[in-house]
Each structure stands twice: as structure tokens, then as C-alpha cells.
Motif scaffolding. Sequence first.
Motif, PDB file in Angstrom:
ATOM      1  N   GLY A 851       0.800  -1.218   0.000  1.00 44.22           N
ATOM      2  CA  GLY A 851       0.000   0.000   0.000  1.00 44.22           C
ATOM      3  C   GLY A 851       0.832   1.267   0.000  1.00 44.22           C
ATOM      4  N   LEU A 852       2.157   1.170   0.256  1.00 46.70           N
ATOM      5  CA  LEU A 852       3.011   2.361   0.296  1.00 46.70           C
ATOM      6  C   LEU A 852       3.812   2.532  -0.991  1.00 46.70           C
ATOM      7  CD1 LEU A 852       4.356   2.190   3.959  1.00 46.70           C
ATOM      8  CD2 LEU A 852       2.546   3.637   3.056  1.00 46.70           C
ATOM      9  N   CYS A 853       4.588   1.519  -1.340  1.00 49.90           N
ATOM     10  CA  CYS A 853       5.458   1.651  -2.517  1.00 49.90           C
ATOM     11  C   CYS A 853       4.862   1.030  -3.765  1.00 49.90           C
ATOM     12  CB  CYS A 853       6.811   1.010  -2.242  1.00 49.90           C
ATOM     13  SG  CYS A 853       6.757  -0.797  -2.034  1.00 49.90           S
ATOM     14  N   ARG A 854       3.704   0.366  -3.644  1.00 54.23           N
ATOM     15  CA  ARG A 854       2.986  -0.228  -4.773  1.00 54.23           C
ATOM     16  C   ARG A 854       3.769  -1.348  -5.453  1.00 54.23           C
ATOM     17  NH1 ARG A 854      -1.633   0.009  -3.905  1.00 54.23           N
ATOM     18  NH2 ARG A 854      -2.053  -0.530  -6.067  1.00 54.23           N
ATOM     19  N   HIS A 858       5.171  -7.953  -0.994  1.00 52.40           N
ATOM     20  CA  HIS A 858       5.181  -7.664   0.431  1.00 52.40           C
ATOM     21  C   HIS A 858       4.027  -6.718   0.742  1.00 52.40           C
ATOM     22  CE1 HIS A 858       7.549  -4.324  -1.290  1.00 52.40           C
ATOM     23  NE2 HIS A 858       6.991  -3.603  -0.314  1.00 52.40           N
ATOM     24  N   THR A 859       3.805  -6.484   2.044  1.00 48.80           N
ATOM     25  CA  THR A 859       2.754  -5.576   2.494  1.00 48.80           C
ATOM     26  C   THR A 859       3.398  -4.345   3.111  1.00 48.80           C
ATOM     27  OG1 THR A 859       2.601  -6.620   4.673  1.00 48.80           O
ATOM     28  CG2 THR A 859       1.214  -7.524   2.915  1.00 48.80           C
ATOM     29  N   ARG A 860       2.557  -3.371   3.501  1.00 48.63           N
ATOM     30  CA  ARG A 860       3.071  -2.124   4.057  1.00 48.63           C
ATOM     31  C   ARG A 860       3.732  -2.333   5.418  1.00 48.63           C
ATOM     32  NH1 ARG A 860      -1.835   1.646   4.045  1.00 48.63           N
ATOM     33  NH2 ARG A 860      -0.286   3.089   4.852  1.00 48.63           N
ATOM     34  N   ARG A 861       3.388  -3.419   6.119  1.00 50.55           N
ATOM     35  CA  ARG A 861       3.989  -3.664   7.435  1.00 50.55           C
ATOM     36  C   ARG A 861       5.474  -3.984   7.324  1.00 50.55           C
ATOM     37  NH1 ARG A 861      -0.450  -7.276  10.852  1.00 50.55           N
ATOM     38  NH2 ARG A 861      -2.134  -5.710  10.842  1.00 50.55           N
ATOM     39  N   CYS A 862       5.839  -4.666   6.232  1.00 50.21           N
ATOM     40  CA  CYS A 862       7.237  -5.029   6.053  1.00 50.21           C
ATOM     41  C   CYS A 862       7.830  -4.362   4.819  1.00 50.21           C
ATOM     42  CB  CYS A 862       7.391  -6.548   5.960  1.00 50.21           C
ATOM     43  SG  CYS A 862       6.348  -7.317   4.692  1.00 50.21           S
ATOM     44  N   CYS A 863       7.351  -3.166   4.501  1.00 53.98           N
ATOM     45  CA  CYS A 863       7.834  -2.441   3.327  1.00 53.98           C
ATOM     46  C   CYS A 863       9.293  -2.044   3.541  1.00 53.98           C
ATOM     47  CB  CYS A 863       6.966  -1.210   3.070  1.00 53.98           C
ATOM     48  SG  CYS A 863       7.486  -0.246   1.645  1.00 53.98           S
ATOM     49  N   PRO A 864      10.152  -2.253   2.554  1.00 55.39           N
ATOM     50  CA  PRO A 864      11.571  -1.881   2.722  1.00 55.39           C
ATOM     51  C   PRO A 864      11.768  -0.395   2.973  1.00 55.39           C
ATOM     52  CG  PRO A 864      11.279  -3.359   0.843  1.00 55.39           C
ATOM     53  CD  PRO A 864       9.912  -2.957   1.293  1.00 55.39           C
TER      54      PRO A 864
END
Length: 875
Positions: A851-854, A858-864
Motif C-alpha cells: 500500500g506504500l510503494c505499490r 510484500h505488504t506495508r507492514r514489512c515495506c523496505p
Amino acid sequence: MASEEESFAVLVHHRGSIKRKTRSGVKFTDKNPLYIVVNRTTSYDDLVRSVLMKLGLEGAKRIKKFFYRIPVTILHDTVKYDCLTIGSDEDLQVMFLCRRQFPEVRTPELLAKLVDVVSSSGGSNRNTTNVATAAGSSSMAAVASSSVPVYEPAAQLVASPTFAVDLNDGVRDEVGSFDVLPNALHGVPPVGVGDGELGDPNEDDVEPETIEDDSGDEVVAAGPALAGGGSSSGTQQYPPYFSSLDLDAMTHEGALGHAVGFGARDAEGNAGLTEFQVGQQFQDKDEALLSVKTYSIRRGVQYKVVESDHRRYVGKCSEFGNGCTWLIRLSLRKRKGIWEVKRYNGPHTCLATSISSDHRSLDHSVISAFIMPMVRADASVSIKVLLNATAAHFGFRPTYRRVWMAKQKAVGLIYGDWDESYSEIPRWVLGVQLTMPGTVAVLRTSPVRVGGQVDESQAYFHRLFWTFPPCIEAFRHCKPLVSIDGTHLYGKYGGTLLIAIAQDGNSNILPVAFALVEGENAESWTFFLSHLRQHVTPQPGLLVISDRHNGIKSALEAPDGGWLPPSAYRAFCIRHVAANFALTFKGKDARRLLVNAAYAKTEVEFDYWFDILRSENPAMCEWANRNDYSLWTQHHDEGRRFGHMTTNISECVNSILKGVRNLPVASLVKATYGRLAELFVRKGREAEAQVGTGQQFSQHLVKCIEANLKTARCFTVTLYDRDNSEFTVAETTPTGTFSLGTYRVSLASQTCDCGYFQALHFPCQHALACCAYARVSWSSYVHSVYQITSVFNVYWMGFTPPILEGFWPPYDGPTVIPDPNRRRAREGRPRSTRIRTNMDEADPNRPKRCGLCRQPGHTRRCCPQVVGSSQTGRN
């Protein structure tokens, strides 16, 4: 650092215009764009110089601003774009950020607005008696209070958008295009229709703003800049409810030359970074507070309020006394009624000691002022889009609830106060009945009890049914069926909008009746269906298509309701039946078999699919047999469905009305009048043009007949009964997935073994072959609803221009107020009222994205990005 300095190409358009498309959003039109190479260190001035140098216009032209084709969402590998104005280095960083978050868009696109180079003498003079244009000043012309009506100039009124819906692509229930009339509101260029999965993206193109290289004129309103829109007693017409998101509307210049967008810019174009000045003036305290909050958010610092009343406002930095001396004092000048900066110690000398994704000053009032242009341009814009736009603009990410509250405040300022809107309903009833005699509007209220006694001066809004004379007359010439459905309201108060939809012989859908009720229950459906039967659909033998809601079942089975056979018949929507079926029996294959059996037009084909279903699981057949076959199968409906197996025509209208379902009730009911009026004008003109060319049947029927004629030429026809016109037709090659090979056709009874003749009420391919063999015209076997004269009669009766609200009859009765029990929860994220089923399931083959980097995987919880930034902060 290598990745940060990596160069990439930017496509720069310097002529042409901005177009809106339903699927892709914004599109720039320029036949000869430029390619400019930039990197992360490129500044706004460097980009301007590069473009002018490549065009050879240095000294002759200057670039006033760029329009960036910013990616907003990605749906099924289709990128949806919007428009963002770039006028500073900070804005340019948004383009770099979007390029990293949307790797699917490798080449950013810009549109440069070129203007002539003129002398700047006198251009920088400031009038301190006007709204200050320093950073932090919102420069918005007094965001109006919801309790004070804001009357907009007549020249800026916006015509109601069309409600036209076109279903010309076969017998399937699909929605076509609908257009928006030109918009005269200042700061809101004409925009296209809202986002939708259906419709032709090429039919609703509009050009909101033409960017020519030899013109530097700005779009300027005839009157003062609009900030609020009307309250309940304001204007009768509103901005378009279904339009694409228009971020560019926030940065158009106002009538006085000040920025209408949130946060003014300094002479160098830096947004929100200019310091306050002693003597700087604001129109009111709200604007002054908005400027201070904006400044604090832009700087990324916190401040605290030391003193605040109706005469003065004092704010200090949170680190005041600990190395920072920032302080601002504003006072009211009584004679002029304006607020002025009396003392200012700045800028900040402190630095943020912690990193936070939110800012205390970014409250719902600040967000409301920022998203006002977006909500004005598109009332159905989602909270997620507004949240992402707010985060991109301010650099902080507010909570979902805060953005939702901000949108409700913006909607109230534009379309009228939520509570006062209910009190306007009785006057609207009197006004519309005076405008269109014969209008049916039934208002039901419930008593207000105070201390155990009834308050005679007030009454709670309970239910409202309304329809218009053109809709009543139109239904007489439509197909003898009506689709009913309910959809939730999304505003400050809950409720349900009930709709009855008809369809003409050219597959155009037409809303014929509406009702606002407390929810879907037996009483509310009885209220709606009883008035629908009494005022709109008194014809015998009518078919009602709906879902299997118990409230609908109770209302239709009432002995005195007039909906029992043979006066009327009921049919289930197969999509809802299949959804209920899937709750008990898992697996898409079983559901597909049930749907195929329901769509079967002959008993032979039905038995074929039902036998397969029985072989899978006998319990599935037992479940299906609990309902009468005439309710959910096509071969038992005796041709009453006209091929409609679902309530899709209602669902299409629900998606269109999504733009008004989150508006105050008075704006909602007014919108139905304006949009239906535009629908009748457009479709009436189309039908009149077809009548003038000598056409006999609707375009939809002509397409179907032409398709049937292509396969009817090679059939072998045998005549058996000349008097009764009975034939057999042998197919040389199978024409469908379920082919019998040989079919019996009776022109006298208008039946065929394929089932299409009796189901759709016009000749199938086998009947056309028999007509050719017998040398008779097939036109005599077409239902009258498909004749172009019938389609024209649907829209023959038009709407009357509305009478101004000032001339409406006075209402002498209790004040209608909203029921407080319908008020949505004030705390927490608004709970969704939609009951999700397997019809709402996403495509399982579509990869999930962060949801952050599209990025997938992965998901926003473990977004790099989040992990990397947090680690950097710890180091």
C-alpha cells in the motif's frame, strides 16, 4: 547514491491541452513533445531553463508552471492518472517520489504553460488590505461557515450533469457513458466523468484547460473566489458529482490575483515556506489559524497556543526557551474587521527531535481546506485518494478518520449543512410540485418527544418517496419490467436510497422512482413499492426483478399491495441467487453450473446443466428446487424477463449515484431532478434524429437482427403447416455452445426451440430464415417496445426549468430534523455498511501490492522503505 543520481527522460508537452478519460484519467495532447533528461538533483529552475533552451524561446517566453501527469492508482495493470501543478522544487520532488512508487510509469510526462515575457514593474506590489499571500496564508476566500448561506453569483452556476446512461451494446446489462456539462465555477475546470469499469472511454473526453504557447491568460471568475458553495438556501445547481479527480483545481489563481490553492507561494514559487511579516493581514481568524498551522506543518515543527480568544491569538514554538524564539501574535483590528500580525519572531531555530508520520496541526479543518477543490470537482472521491493526496502535499500522513471528517466538513460547506438539509425537504416538495404539476412526493415524519411530550414545532425525517411526471409517462412505453434495489447513504447520517429502474427498447436505463428510507426492512419496502405501484407502474402483468431480501418478499406478497399474480410477477436476480448458493456449496464450478442452468432458454438445455449439477452433488439440486423455477430460471418465465437475468441495470445506477450518496439529502433529491432532465433531453434528441431519418426500429434491435441474419443464410428450412406458419430449420453448422441441430419454429405463436424468439420478443436467426423462406417481413414479429416511435415516446415529455427557490411556496409546518439515531459513530473509522459476498472477491490471479510503494511481494507492514527509514532514524 548511484541510484539517487541516475538520470532519466521526462516527456514535456508544450502545446495542446489536458483531456480526461474514464479509464486512464488525465491525458496530454501534443503531437511534438520534447524529451528532457533530468536527475534527482535537478531543480525547478534547471528544468525551466532546459525546456526554454531546447525550444529556443529564451527571453521571449517564460514558463508559468508545469502540469504533471501524476499516477494515482493501478487497477488490473491499468494506470489511472490525475493532474498536479508543479511550480517549485518541492513540487518537483513529488514527481521523483511518484516515479519510485510507480515503477510501471518509466517516463514522467509534463505539460508546460508558456506565457509572454512582460515587465514585472508593479507586479510585485502587495495590497496589505487584501488577503495576505505569504506562506501559510490560505488565501482562500473565507471558507464559509455552514451556518451562513453563501450565495454564488449567477454567472458561476454550474449546470447539473447528465444522468444519461446508454446500453447499446447488446442485451447485456451494461452502463454506457454519461457526460458533464461545461463548468463555470472558478478554479474548477470542466472535467470528465467519474471513474468506472464500464462505459466507452472515448465518449466522455473533455478539455478542461487548453495550454497554448501564445497565451498567458488565466481562468478568472467573474466574481469573488468561491470557497464554500451554498447552504440549504443557496443555489439550486451544484458542481458535477461524477468527475475525475482534479488536483490542478487547487492552484488556479483567484479573482484578486491570489492563489486559490491551499498555502500561498512566494515570489520564487516556494509553497508554504515564506516567513510571516508584521502587518500581514487576514480576512478572519479562521484564515489566520489556517496559515499558522500550514506554516507549522510545512516546517515540520510543533507549536503551542498561549492565548486565543475573539480578539487575539498568540502561539509559541514547543521548544520556546530551549533554544528557539519563534513566536507569533495576531490581533483583531475592529475598525476593518481583519486580523493582523502584530509581533513575529521567526524563523524557527530549532530542529525536529523525533520523526513522526503525523502532525498535530494537521487536523480535519486544515485537511478540509486543502481537499475542498477536489471534493467540489468530484464528491465521490474516495477517502483513500484524499488521504494519499494530503500525505503527498504536506509530507505527513493523517488518519483515515480525520480525512473522513474533513471530507464531511468540505461537503457540508459546498452543498449545505447536513442538519439544515433535512429542513429544506418540505419546501423542495412544494417547489417541485409547483414546477412540475403532477410530481408525486410523499414525505413521512415521526414525532419528536421531549420529556415525554410531543414537540409540535419539530419532526424527525422518516421516509420520502418521489417521482416526476415524465418518468410516469415514460414507463408506459418501456419494457414491462422494473428492477428495484437499495443502496446505502455515505454521509453524516445513515439511510438507504431505494431506486426503481426501467429500460426502453434501445437498452437505455431509466430511473423512474426514488425513496429515502431508514433502511431495508419490510416497512420501508412496503412504503416504496406501494407508492411505486400506485403512481408509476399500474400496468397488469408487470415483472419485478430484485434480490431475495425478506423485506421485498414481504412487501410483494402483501394481499393489498397489488404485486401478486396475475397483476404482477416476481423474478430473482441470478447473481444474488448464485451468491447465496456459494455460501452453502463452495467452488466456482458448481456456481457456474447453476448460472448456466438459470440462463438456459429451453427446458432441454436446462435439464442438461441440471443433470451435470446433480452428478456433482444431489444436495445442490435440492437447494435449487426450494425456489420455484419461474423465480430464477429463464425458460420458465414465459418471456417476461426480456433477457434480463440480473439487477445490473439497478447496480449501474447505484454506481452512478455514488457521487450523490454522500451528499446532504436536499442536494441528493435536487440532483435527481437535474440529471433526469438532462437525460430526457439527450435521449429525446437521439430518438428524434432516428425518427427523422426514417428508421423503424431502435439501434439495439437493428444490431441484433443484423447479427442473426449473418448466420441465418445457410440454414435449411422446411415448411410443415402453411396456415399456421410452422417450420423446421436445420443448422448446417452449430451456432452455439448448446446446439440442437434442428429447430421447430412457429411464426404464428412466435416461438422457436432455441428459446430466443419467445425470451427476447424479436425473431431469432431461425425465425429470420423462416421469414425469408416464406417471403414475409420479419418486422411484424417484433415487440412494439423496440419500435423507434416507442423509444421516442419514452422521452417525449420533458422537464420544466426549476423555479427559483425564492419563489417556492412557504412551508407552514414543523421543522424537519434528522433522527439522531441515524447519526454515524463519532469515534473510530466509519464502519462499512456493505455486506460483502463472493461477488466482492478480488481477482485471485492479480498480484497483491504494497500500500506504500505499490511493489508486489510484500505488504506495508514489512515495506523496505519503512524498514529502511526506521533503521536510519535509529542509527
